[in-house]
Write a protein that holds these residues in place. Structure first.
Motif, PDB file in Angstrom:
ATOM      1  N   UNK A  54     -21.877   1.705  -6.585  1.00 39.22           N
ATOM      2  CA  UNK A  54     -22.715   2.820  -7.274  1.00 39.22           C
ATOM      3  C   UNK A  54     -22.419   2.862  -8.857  1.00 39.22           C
ATOM      4  N   UNK A  55     -20.999   2.892  -9.149  1.00 36.83           N
ATOM      5  CA  UNK A  55     -20.600   2.941 -10.239  1.00 36.83           C
ATOM      6  C   UNK A  55     -21.054   1.524 -11.182  1.00 36.83           C
ATOM      7  N   UNK A  56     -20.928   0.412 -10.509  1.00 36.86           N
ATOM      8  CA  UNK A  56     -21.652  -0.909 -10.941  1.00 36.86           C
ATOM      9  C   UNK A  56     -22.957  -0.681 -11.392  1.00 36.86           C
ATOM     10  N   UNK A  57     -23.770   0.070 -10.689  1.00 31.74           N
ATOM     11  CA  UNK A  57     -25.243   0.432 -11.032  1.00 31.74           C
ATOM     12  C   UNK A  57     -25.188   1.204 -12.081  1.00 31.74           C
ATOM     13  N   UNK A  58     -24.354   2.299 -12.080  1.00 29.33           N
ATOM     14  CA  UNK A  58     -24.287   3.123 -13.484  1.00 29.33           C
ATOM     15  C   UNK A  58     -23.986   2.259 -14.623  1.00 29.33           C
ATOM     16  N   UNK A  59     -23.013   1.624 -14.488  1.00 28.49           N
ATOM     17  CA  UNK A  59     -22.625   0.544 -15.640  1.00 28.49           C
ATOM     18  C   UNK A  59     -23.862  -0.331 -16.060  1.00 28.49           C
ATOM     19  N   UNK A  60     -24.749  -0.691 -15.097  1.00 25.84           N
ATOM     20  CA  UNK A  60     -25.607  -1.465 -15.412  1.00 25.84           C
ATOM     21  C   UNK A  60     -26.494  -0.851 -16.345  1.00 25.84           C
ATOM     22  N   UNK A  61     -26.960   0.306 -16.006  1.00 22.78           N
ATOM     23  CA  UNK A  61     -27.975   1.277 -16.774  1.00 22.78           C
ATOM     24  C   UNK A  61     -27.485   1.497 -17.975  1.00 22.78           C
ATOM     25  N   UNK A  62     -25.873   1.841 -18.056  1.00 22.93           N
ATOM     26  CA  UNK A  62     -25.494   1.887 -19.488  1.00 22.93           C
ATOM     27  C   UNK A  62     -25.448   0.851 -20.612  1.00 22.93           C
ATOM     28  N   UNK A  76     -13.778 -11.499  -4.952  1.00 25.30           N
ATOM     29  CA  UNK A  76     -12.637 -11.904  -3.915  1.00 25.30           C
ATOM     30  C   UNK A  76     -11.343 -11.349  -4.256  1.00 25.30           C
ATOM     31  N   UNK A  77     -11.063 -10.845  -5.467  1.00 29.94           N
ATOM     32  CA  UNK A  77      -9.670 -10.223  -5.792  1.00 29.94           C
ATOM     33  C   UNK A  77      -9.975  -8.664  -5.485  1.00 29.94           C
ATOM     34  N   UNK A  78     -10.715  -8.139  -6.141  1.00 29.21           N
ATOM     35  CA  UNK A  78     -10.859  -6.547  -6.050  1.00 29.21           C
ATOM     36  C   UNK A  78     -11.960  -6.032  -5.211  1.00 29.21           C
ATOM     37  N   UNK A  79     -12.631  -7.077  -4.488  1.00 31.34           N
ATOM     38  CA  UNK A  79     -13.708  -6.247  -3.602  1.00 31.34           C
ATOM     39  C   UNK A  79     -14.667  -5.579  -3.841  1.00 31.34           C
ATOM     40  N   UNK A  80     -14.893  -5.768  -5.407  1.00 32.72           N
ATOM     41  CA  UNK A  80     -15.994  -5.051  -6.132  1.00 32.72           C
ATOM     42  C   UNK A  80     -17.216  -5.863  -6.373  1.00 32.72           C
ATOM     43  N   UNK A  81     -18.320  -5.439  -6.015  1.00 33.48           N
ATOM     44  CA  UNK A  81     -19.649  -6.284  -6.179  1.00 33.48           C
ATOM     45  C   UNK A  81     -19.982  -5.585  -7.730  1.00 33.48           C
ATOM     46  N   UNK A  82     -19.496  -6.506  -8.635  1.00 35.88           N
ATOM     47  CA  UNK A  82     -19.562  -6.315 -10.086  1.00 35.88           C
ATOM     48  C   UNK A  82     -20.838  -6.282 -10.326  1.00 35.88           C
ATOM     49  N   UNK A  83     -21.838  -5.545 -10.182  1.00 43.79           N
ATOM     50  CA  UNK A  83     -23.332  -5.861 -10.489  1.00 43.79           C
ATOM     51  C   UNK A  83     -23.483  -5.814 -12.066  1.00 43.79           C
ATOM     52  N   UNK A  84     -22.728  -5.037 -12.910  1.00 42.90           N
ATOM     53  CA  UNK A  84     -23.209  -4.889 -14.417  1.00 42.90           C
ATOM     54  C   UNK A  84     -22.718  -6.150 -15.143  1.00 42.90           C
ATOM     55  N   UNK A  85     -22.154  -7.127 -14.211  1.00 43.53           N
ATOM     56  CA  UNK A  85     -21.866  -8.667 -14.678  1.00 43.53           C
ATOM     57  C   UNK A  85     -23.015  -9.146 -15.746  1.00 43.53           C
ATOM     58  N   UNK A  86     -24.464  -9.100 -15.145  1.00 47.00           N
ATOM     59  CA  UNK A  86     -25.526  -9.665 -15.462  1.00 47.00           C
ATOM     60  C   UNK A  86     -25.703  -8.899 -16.990  1.00 47.00           C
ATOM     61  N   UNK A  87     -25.509  -7.704 -17.146  1.00 44.67           N
ATOM     62  CA  UNK A  87     -26.078  -7.009 -18.182  1.00 44.67           C
ATOM     63  C   UNK A  87     -25.025  -7.091 -19.304  1.00 44.67           C
ATOM     64  N   UNK A  88     -23.659  -7.484 -18.821  1.00 46.93           N
ATOM     65  CA  UNK A  88     -22.645  -7.586 -19.667  1.00 46.93           C
ATOM     66  C   UNK A  88     -22.867  -9.201 -20.342  1.00 46.93           C
ATOM     67  N   UNK A  89     -23.159  -9.977 -19.433  1.00 46.43           N
ATOM     68  CA  UNK A  89     -23.701 -11.103 -19.960  1.00 46.43           C
ATOM     69  C   UNK A  89     -24.812 -11.266 -20.969  1.00 46.43           C
ATOM     70  N   UNK A  90     -25.702 -10.446 -20.776  1.00 46.86           N
ATOM     71  CA  UNK A  90     -26.764 -10.255 -21.692  1.00 46.86           C
ATOM     72  C   UNK A  90     -26.297  -9.702 -23.056  1.00 46.86           C
ATOM     73  N   UNK A  91     -25.091  -8.672 -22.979  1.00 43.91           N
ATOM     74  CA  UNK A  91     -24.758  -8.250 -24.197  1.00 43.91           C
ATOM     75  C   UNK A  91     -24.138  -9.408 -25.029  1.00 43.91           C
ATOM     76  N   UNK A  92     -23.446 -10.144 -24.153  1.00 43.30           N
ATOM     77  CA  UNK A  92     -22.461 -11.389 -24.736  1.00 43.30           C
ATOM     78  C   UNK A  92     -23.514 -12.238 -25.313  1.00 43.30           C
ATOM     79  N   UNK A  93     -24.695 -12.398 -24.608  1.00 45.33           N
ATOM     80  CA  UNK A  93     -25.833 -13.278 -25.377  1.00 45.33           C
ATOM     81  C   UNK A  93     -26.189 -12.965 -26.616  1.00 45.33           C
TER      82      UNK A  93
END
Lengths: 313, 329
Positions: free
Chosen positions: A125-133, A58-75
């Motif tokens: 696409x950057x979000x996808x790259x971050x997900x892979x990382x 909503x605020x930045x218009x970014x589909x932050x797909x890496x969110x799920x992987x970051x959540x796993x990292x947090x887990x």
């Protein structure tokens, strides 16, 4: 849940007698309610994931797909804190959340901000790259084996034939409190006001003296901290494993699509609907295909009402 | 703007001839194997480029549709005794039909959300391939997927058996060249121009009276058919089929190939596909870091090299020939 089905057992020849249709209907009803109850717990976690995604989108218009992987990292981090180091569950989450917040701020600063003025597809696409990382990092640091965070909440309560596990209750209450906290933060504080201002009209907000860079950092910090908490809850309720993060990110977006883009009540309703429908599918149809069924629900909503359940036309 | 078709055609024929001669210059059969895989990846990446590069919609289901093609072809040949030459047509058609059904609802959402929905498709396809063991053999997979039967062409008999088979290499090359030619035709047709217009400004294109959803669906279906063809080529080449190569990770690698090479160009997917196939060989010393490295390349390339390698090289080439007439590819 195996426990919920126990009233089904009827002894030998009495079976035909004791399974009168009314009783069968009652048992089916109880089982249905049981699955709904189970679905609410996981649905509240979906809402938590979706809330993190929706503030960023909503605020930045970014589909932050890496969110799920970051959540796993947090887990995983919570798992290390609580199981390996012996810190209590909630203290471990509280320790992991700031780490996630810092990571989120770094991600925003280093990866997303350089493409802020480029087409939106680049950010995705950057979000996808971050997900892979992040997925690669998780694999390297925590291994490929499935991990479950052990919690002391092992009791099961019974209410008139319905079984509620203490863990599900704790997860539900935690998720609801966090969602409420962030909603209050967004609606009542000055920072929250500037965040909403940027969401409404970025240029006007800049002209009014809102520091967009600061707002972006804050949004990513909040979103990532929420993600970390969601990851910890997932780790306690289900399990952490490679690929789970991606599936949760997809479900988070499915919640947004279900609820209607940019609608906060929609995200809450969407999460619960997704969780409950998934739980019902697992209970009555097939647990192997529960993800398939939840995605079909999303596709069905797209077909019938593309604006989502609570979205504006 | 006048276009000169002579040069690209000559360059294309030269590239195909060069590629045909390339294996004879290789001493190790392993490189022929890798080159065959790279050619199959070109088919896959050209398909991805149709949606990602031309229309500007990133689909994350390319590997999933590749899987549909691979399994369709394998099941038809193994269970029903179809010839591989038949399934090379049938499997992509079947994949295209699946994409038609899948594309209709997903193209109702725009931008990122389309990507997310396609990602959900890839997950669904993967789960079904893994779980529906009665048909797909589950994780254990299907062994002994047949190679194409011998081909009798002008009195010469071409066999496709054996590892690092040069005839299979030629078949893959033929498909890659055909697909690239097809994409060139699409790009220079009216349909292709509409697709580019959608990428630049979908709202404006709609305002001009274009029913954008039709063109998006066309691109999506064609893209998936190419993925199905790639899957067919892959299954009958490797000879063993399980769901592993058709997961989301592989779809991300296809996106990487297109971005790295240059999305929206015809040469980009070729360069990208070859790079992505050979990258693991170069990065072999860092195998456990592969996912991180791929992700890092994707992020860095998108920030610093958003147009990809091919436009970069072409830009440099033009700068060298300073009297270049027009800066349009």
């Amino acid at each position: 849940m195996v426990l919920g089905r126990s009233p089904r057992a009827c002894p030998g020849t009495a079976q035909a007698l004791c399974r009168s249709s009314a009783q069968q209907g009652f048992i089916a009803m109880i089982e249905f309610l049981q699955q709904v109850l189970n679905g609410l717990a996981i649905g509240s976690v979906y809402t938590l994931v979706a809330l993190g995604l929706t503030v960023v989108f909503g605020i930045l218009g970014i589909a932050h797909f890496a969110h799920g992987s970051l959540a796993m990292f947090g887990g995983y981090l919570t798992f290390v804190f609580s199981t390996t180091m012996g810190i209590p569950f909630f203290a471990a989450i509280a320790l992991a959340m700031p780490v996630g917040a810092i990571m989120g701020m770094l991600i925003e600063r280093l990866a997303y901000r350089p493409v802020r003025d480029a087409p939106h597809i680049n950010a995705f696409i950057i979000a996808l790259g971050l997900t892979m990382m992040i997925e690669g990092g998780n694999l390297l640091m925590f291994g490929a084996d499935q991990v479950i965070i052990q919690t002391p909440y092992q009791q099961v309560f019974e209410f008139g034939g319905l079984f509620v596990s203490q863990l599900r209750l704790v997860v539900f209450i935690t998720a609801v409190s966090l969602v409420a906290l962030v909603t209050v933060l967004l609606l009542k504080t000055k920072t929250g006001k500037s965040v909403r201002a940027v969401a409404q009209n970025r240029h006007a907000a800049v002209l009014m003296g809102v520091n967009v860079n600061f707002v972006s950092s804050v949004v990513f910090a909040i979103s990532s901290a929420l993600g970390v908490a969601a990851g910890a809850l997932i780790g306690a309720l289900l399990a952490l494993a490679p690929g789970v993060g991606e599936s949760f990110a997809v479900k988070g977006f499915a919640v947004l699509i279900l609820g209607g883009l940019g609608s906060l009540p929609g995200a809450i309703l969407g999460g619960l609907v997704l969780g409950v429908s998934e739980s019902l599918a697992a209970g009555f149809l097939s647990s192997a295909y529960k993800d398939v069924i939840s995605f079909l629900v999303m596709i069905l909503v797209l077909l019938v009402m593309p604006q989502g359940l609570l979205g504006k036309k | 703007m006048k276009r000169n078709f002579g040069f690209p055609l000559v360059a294309g024929v030269a590239m195909v001839l060069g590629a045909l001669a390339l294996p004879h210059a290789m001493s190790t059969p392993y490189y022929i194997h890798l080159l065959t895989l790279a050619l199959i990846w070109i088919v896959l990446a050209q398909g991805q480029n149709l949606t990602q590069g031309f229309v500007g919609y990133v689909s994350i289901a390319q590997a999933g549709f590749m899987g549909i093609g691979a399994y369709a072809s394998t099941l038809l040949t193994v269970n029903f005794g179809f010839s591989v030459w038949m399934t090379l047509f049938l499997a992509p058609l079947f994949t295209g039909f699946a994409a038609l059904l899948a594309g209709y609802p997903s193209l109702r959402v725009k931008g990122h959300y389309f990507s997310i929905v396609t990602l959900a498709y890839n997950m669904v396809i993967f789960i079904v391939l893994m779980t529906f063991s009665a048909l797909t053999g589950g994780e254990a997979g299907i062994p002994n997927v047949p190679r194409p039967s011998e081909l009798n062409l002008f009195g010469h008999v071409f066999s496709f058996e054996g590892r690092s088979n040069l005839n299979y290499y030629a078949l893959a090359l033929f498909c890659a060249a055909l697909v690239t030619g097809l994409c060139a035709m699409v790009l220079h047709s009216r349909v292709g121009r509409v697709m580019l217009a959608i990428r630049q400004n979908e709202d404006l294109a709609e305002a001009m009276g274009v029913i954008t959803s039709r063109y998006k669906l066309f691109a999506f279906v064609l893209s998936s058919m190419l993925a199905g063809l790639a899957g067919t080529l892959y299954a009958h080449y490797i000879g063993f089929l399980n769901p592993e190569p058709f997961g989301v990770d592989q779809s991300l690698n296809v996106i990487l190939a297109v971005i790295l090479g240059g999305s929206g160009t015809l040469m980009g997917p070729i360069v990208g596909a070859v790079s992505v196939t050979f990258l693991p060989e170069i990065l072999r010393f860092a195998d456990s870091f592969r996912l991180i490295t791929y992700g890092l390349i994707l992020v860095v390339a998108t920030i610093f090299l958003p147009k990809g390698l091919v436009p970069l090289a072409m830009g440099l080439w033009r700068r060298l020939r300073s009297h270049a007439p027009s800066p349009k590819a």
